[in-house]
Motif scaffolding. Structure first.
Motif, PDB file in Angstrom:
ATOM      1  N   MET A 170       0.836  -1.203   0.000  1.00  0.00           N
ATOM      2  CA  MET A 170       0.000   0.000   0.000  1.00  0.00           C
ATOM      3  C   MET A 170       0.872   1.255   0.000  1.00  0.00           C
ATOM      4  O   MET A 170       0.631   2.189  -0.773  1.00  0.00           O
ATOM      5  CB  MET A 170      -0.916  -0.007   1.230  1.00  0.00           C
ATOM      6  CG  MET A 170      -1.967  -1.103   1.229  1.00  0.00           C
ATOM      7  SD  MET A 170      -2.833  -1.229   2.829  1.00  0.00           S
ATOM      8  CE  MET A 170      -3.834   0.268   2.808  1.00  0.00           C
ATOM      9  N   ALA A 171       1.876   1.262   0.860  1.00  0.00           N
ATOM     10  CA  ALA A 171       2.747   2.434   0.978  1.00  0.00           C
ATOM     11  C   ALA A 171       3.502   2.700  -0.320  1.00  0.00           C
ATOM     12  O   ALA A 171       3.629   3.852  -0.755  1.00  0.00           O
ATOM     13  CB  ALA A 171       3.732   2.240   2.131  1.00  0.00           C
ATOM     14  N   LEU A 216       2.397   8.642   8.199  1.00  0.00           N
ATOM     15  CA  LEU A 216       2.142   8.396   9.617  1.00  0.00           C
ATOM     16  C   LEU A 216       1.403   7.072   9.748  1.00  0.00           C
ATOM     17  O   LEU A 216       0.489   6.790   8.965  1.00  0.00           O
ATOM     18  CB  LEU A 216       1.284   9.526  10.197  1.00  0.00           C
ATOM     19  CG  LEU A 216       0.749   9.319  11.613  1.00  0.00           C
ATOM     20  CD1 LEU A 216       1.848   9.570  12.638  1.00  0.00           C
ATOM     21  CD2 LEU A 216      -0.444  10.237  11.876  1.00  0.00           C
ATOM     22  N   PHE A 217       1.786   6.265  10.740  1.00  0.00           N
ATOM     23  CA  PHE A 217       1.097   5.004  10.995  1.00  0.00           C
ATOM     24  C   PHE A 217       0.522   5.026  12.405  1.00  0.00           C
ATOM     25  O   PHE A 217       1.236   5.265  13.377  1.00  0.00           O
ATOM     26  CB  PHE A 217       2.056   3.814  10.837  1.00  0.00           C
ATOM     27  CG  PHE A 217       2.380   3.493   9.407  1.00  0.00           C
ATOM     28  CD1 PHE A 217       1.694   2.499   8.723  1.00  0.00           C
ATOM     29  CD2 PHE A 217       3.361   4.194   8.725  1.00  0.00           C
ATOM     30  CE1 PHE A 217       1.985   2.208   7.400  1.00  0.00           C
ATOM     31  CE2 PHE A 217       3.664   3.923   7.403  1.00  0.00           C
ATOM     32  CZ  PHE A 217       2.973   2.920   6.739  1.00  0.00           C
ATOM     33  N   ALA A 218      -0.799   4.780  12.507  1.00  0.00           N
ATOM     34  CA  ALA A 218      -1.492   4.810  13.785  1.00  0.00           C
ATOM     35  C   ALA A 218      -2.407   3.593  13.893  1.00  0.00           C
ATOM     36  O   ALA A 218      -2.645   2.883  12.919  1.00  0.00           O
ATOM     37  CB  ALA A 218      -2.304   6.101  13.913  1.00  0.00           C
ATOM     38  N   SER A 258       9.517  -1.386  12.793  1.00  0.00           N
ATOM     39  CA  SER A 258      10.922  -1.292  12.430  1.00  0.00           C
ATOM     40  C   SER A 258      11.121  -1.319  10.915  1.00  0.00           C
ATOM     41  O   SER A 258      11.879  -0.517  10.360  1.00  0.00           O
ATOM     42  CB  SER A 258      11.698  -2.448  13.085  1.00  0.00           C
ATOM     43  OG  SER A 258      13.046  -2.434  12.695  1.00  0.00           O
ATOM     44  N   ALA A 259      10.426  -2.228  10.245  1.00  0.00           N
ATOM     45  CA  ALA A 259      10.603  -2.371   8.800  1.00  0.00           C
ATOM     46  C   ALA A 259      10.114  -1.140   8.040  1.00  0.00           C
ATOM     47  O   ALA A 259      10.784  -0.645   7.124  1.00  0.00           O
ATOM     48  CB  ALA A 259       9.866  -3.618   8.315  1.00  0.00           C
ATOM     49  N   LEU A 260       8.942  -0.609   8.402  1.00  0.00           N
ATOM     50  CA  LEU A 260       8.386   0.527   7.679  1.00  0.00           C
ATOM     51  C   LEU A 260       9.125   1.828   7.996  1.00  0.00           C
ATOM     52  O   LEU A 260       9.236   2.712   7.143  1.00  0.00           O
ATOM     53  CB  LEU A 260       6.895   0.668   7.989  1.00  0.00           C
ATOM     54  CG  LEU A 260       6.008  -0.477   7.482  1.00  0.00           C
ATOM     55  CD1 LEU A 260       4.562  -0.272   7.927  1.00  0.00           C
ATOM     56  CD2 LEU A 260       6.086  -0.603   5.963  1.00  0.00           C
ATOM     57  N   THR A 261       9.638   1.941   9.210  1.00  0.00           N
ATOM     58  CA  THR A 261      10.437   3.119   9.555  1.00  0.00           C
ATOM     59  C   THR A 261      11.718   3.145   8.737  1.00  0.00           C
ATOM     60  O   THR A 261      12.116   4.183   8.193  1.00  0.00           O
ATOM     61  CB  THR A 261      10.772   3.132  11.051  1.00  0.00           C
ATOM     62  OG1 THR A 261       9.558   3.152  11.805  1.00  0.00           O
ATOM     63  CG2 THR A 261      11.597   4.350  11.413  1.00  0.00           C
ATOM     64  N   VAL A 277       6.529   7.782  10.353  1.00  0.00           N
ATOM     65  CA  VAL A 277       6.347   8.247  11.728  1.00  0.00           C
ATOM     66  C   VAL A 277       5.345   7.336  12.420  1.00  0.00           C
ATOM     67  O   VAL A 277       4.272   7.052  11.877  1.00  0.00           O
ATOM     68  CB  VAL A 277       5.843   9.705  11.746  1.00  0.00           C
ATOM     69  CG1 VAL A 277       5.512  10.143  13.172  1.00  0.00           C
ATOM     70  CG2 VAL A 277       6.878  10.628  11.120  1.00  0.00           C
ATOM     71  N   PHE A 278       5.699   6.872  13.615  1.00  0.00           N
ATOM     72  CA  PHE A 278       4.834   5.990  14.397  1.00  0.00           C
ATOM     73  C   PHE A 278       4.571   6.589  15.771  1.00  0.00           C
ATOM     74  O   PHE A 278       5.402   7.318  16.319  1.00  0.00           O
ATOM     75  CB  PHE A 278       5.487   4.621  14.613  1.00  0.00           C
ATOM     76  CG  PHE A 278       5.395   3.706  13.429  1.00  0.00           C
ATOM     77  CD1 PHE A 278       4.487   2.663  13.414  1.00  0.00           C
ATOM     78  CD2 PHE A 278       6.231   3.877  12.337  1.00  0.00           C
ATOM     79  CE1 PHE A 278       4.404   1.807  12.331  1.00  0.00           C
ATOM     80  CE2 PHE A 278       6.158   3.026  11.235  1.00  0.00           C
ATOM     81  CZ  PHE A 278       5.243   1.988  11.243  1.00  0.00           C
ATOM     82  N   ALA A 279       3.420   6.250  16.336  1.00  0.00           N
ATOM     83  CA  ALA A 279       3.130   6.600  17.726  1.00  0.00           C
ATOM     84  C   ALA A 279       3.885   5.666  18.649  1.00  0.00           C
ATOM     85  O   ALA A 279       4.220   4.533  18.282  1.00  0.00           O
ATOM     86  CB  ALA A 279       1.634   6.482  17.993  1.00  0.00           C
ATOM     87  N   GLU A 280       4.165   6.127  19.864  1.00  0.00           N
ATOM     88  CA  GLU A 280       4.632   5.214  20.891  1.00  0.00           C
ATOM     89  C   GLU A 280       3.518   4.200  21.165  1.00  0.00           C
ATOM     90  O   GLU A 280       2.328   4.521  21.011  1.00  0.00           O
ATOM     91  CB  GLU A 280       4.985   5.980  22.161  1.00  0.00           C
ATOM     92  CG  GLU A 280       6.189   6.884  22.022  1.00  0.00           C
ATOM     93  CD  GLU A 280       7.451   6.119  21.661  1.00  0.00           C
ATOM     94  OE1 GLU A 280       7.651   5.006  22.210  1.00  0.00           O
ATOM     95  OE2 GLU A 280       8.220   6.602  20.822  1.00  0.00           O
TER      96      GLU A 280
END
Length: 311
Positions: free
Chosen positions: A249-250, A263-265, A276-279, A285-288
């Motif tokens: 998709m990305a 951004l992934f939420a 880890s892989a998508l970063t 960008v990911f949320a904690e």
């Protein structure tokens, strides 16, 4: 000093949060699910929220002092027309009553908007709201990507640009987790199990343009289990299959919306393997993790932004 209260009553979690001077404090409780079941009926979710929300609010206000200046709530799953789930009426009704009793403004948002805002707050990227970006929302009820654009009246608007055509990411995780005898929700347990495997798989995601299909993940995992494949390998295959679909998709969206940050939420995005892989590949960008699963933090942040006029 402003103090914005946010409330979110999703189909999985009762949550409330206070946003004060750039800091979020939140309390939340998972809805109880009987052993062996993979979710709740809406009527049961509503009942449990009615029981749990007063407890969540009591715990939250024990930690802080000072008057609330604005109240917000998740009123619907998404911002699209017709989006509705009964469970959100509990939080909305409570928030409206509190706002009237306190003589302060009330604001309503979508659950998805709350996820996006919580992820941006957690990552220190609220500045994203000043320009277009792509946001993935991957959970038990949603697997889609939206194009987010600033909007003065609503803070931002979203347009769905990609989605799963069948099974959602969180559904795949929970169904495979159920096959493996893991508790619901299965996310963290499936990841712990998958981390015990070093199996290698060549996975080609099922794609139609930027949209994906995840129903084959469940079927393949069931087949692997029936053939005696180790549980940890099945868990790893499930997560890597979801990763492959999100990667597909990305990649498709990067071609169409070249240069827009990602951004992934959503609850599934607290998974370390996927994160880890998508970063690494996209600089995403990911949320904690505490702000990835269902929470009211983003609603509190959006409430303060609306109240203060911080567009």
């Amino acid at each position: 000093m402003h103090k914005a209260l946010g409330i979110d009553t999703s189909n999985y979690t009762t949550s409330a949060a206070l946003y004060t001077d750039g800091t979020v404090r939140q309390q939340k409780m998972l809805l109880p699910v009987r052993k062996g079941e993979l979710g709740l009926r809406q009527s049961d979710a509503v009942f449990h929220h009615v029981q749990q929300l007063p407890q969540v609010l009591e715990r939250l206000f024990q930690e802080t002092s000072g008057a609330v200046t604005a109240v917000g709530a998740s009123a619907r799953p998404r911002d699209q027309e017709g989006s509705y789930m009964p469970c959100f009426t509990v939080g909305t009704g409570t928030a409206k009553a509190m706002a009237m009793a306190l003589s302060v403004p009330f604001f309503s948002f979508s659950h998805q908007a709350g996820h996006i805002a919580a992820a941006l707050y957690s990552a220190g990227k609220l500045s994203f709201l000043k320009k277009p970006f792509l946001a993935f929302h991957v959970s038990g009820g949603t697997t889609e990507a939206v194009r987010v654009v600033p909007d003065r009246e609503h803070l931002f608007q979203t347009e769905i640009v990609a989605r799963s055509l069948d099974l959602k990411g969180g559904q795949a995780v929970d169904r495979v987790g159920g096959m493996l005898g893991l508790p619901f929700p299965a996310g963290k347990y499936l990841e712990e199990l998958a981390m015990q495997s070093d199996a290698l798989f060549s996975i080609r995601p099922s794609m139609k343009g930027a949209d994906c299909s995840l129903s084959g993940v469940e079927n393949q995992c069931r087949k692997m289990l029936e053939e005696g494949c180790p549980r940890e390998d099945v868990a790893r295959y499930c997560l890597l299959s979801i990763l492959a679909a999100l990667d597909g998709m990305a990649a498709a969206l990067q071609k169409e919306y070249r240069g827009l940050p990602m951004l992934f939420a959503g609850g599934v995005m607290s998974n370390g393997i996927i994160r880890s892989a998508l970063t690494e590949k996209y600089g995403a960008v990911f949320a904690e993790p505490a702000f990835s699963s269902d929470n009211a933090a983003g609603i509190a942040v959006l409430t303060e932004m609306k109240y203060s006029g911080a567009y």
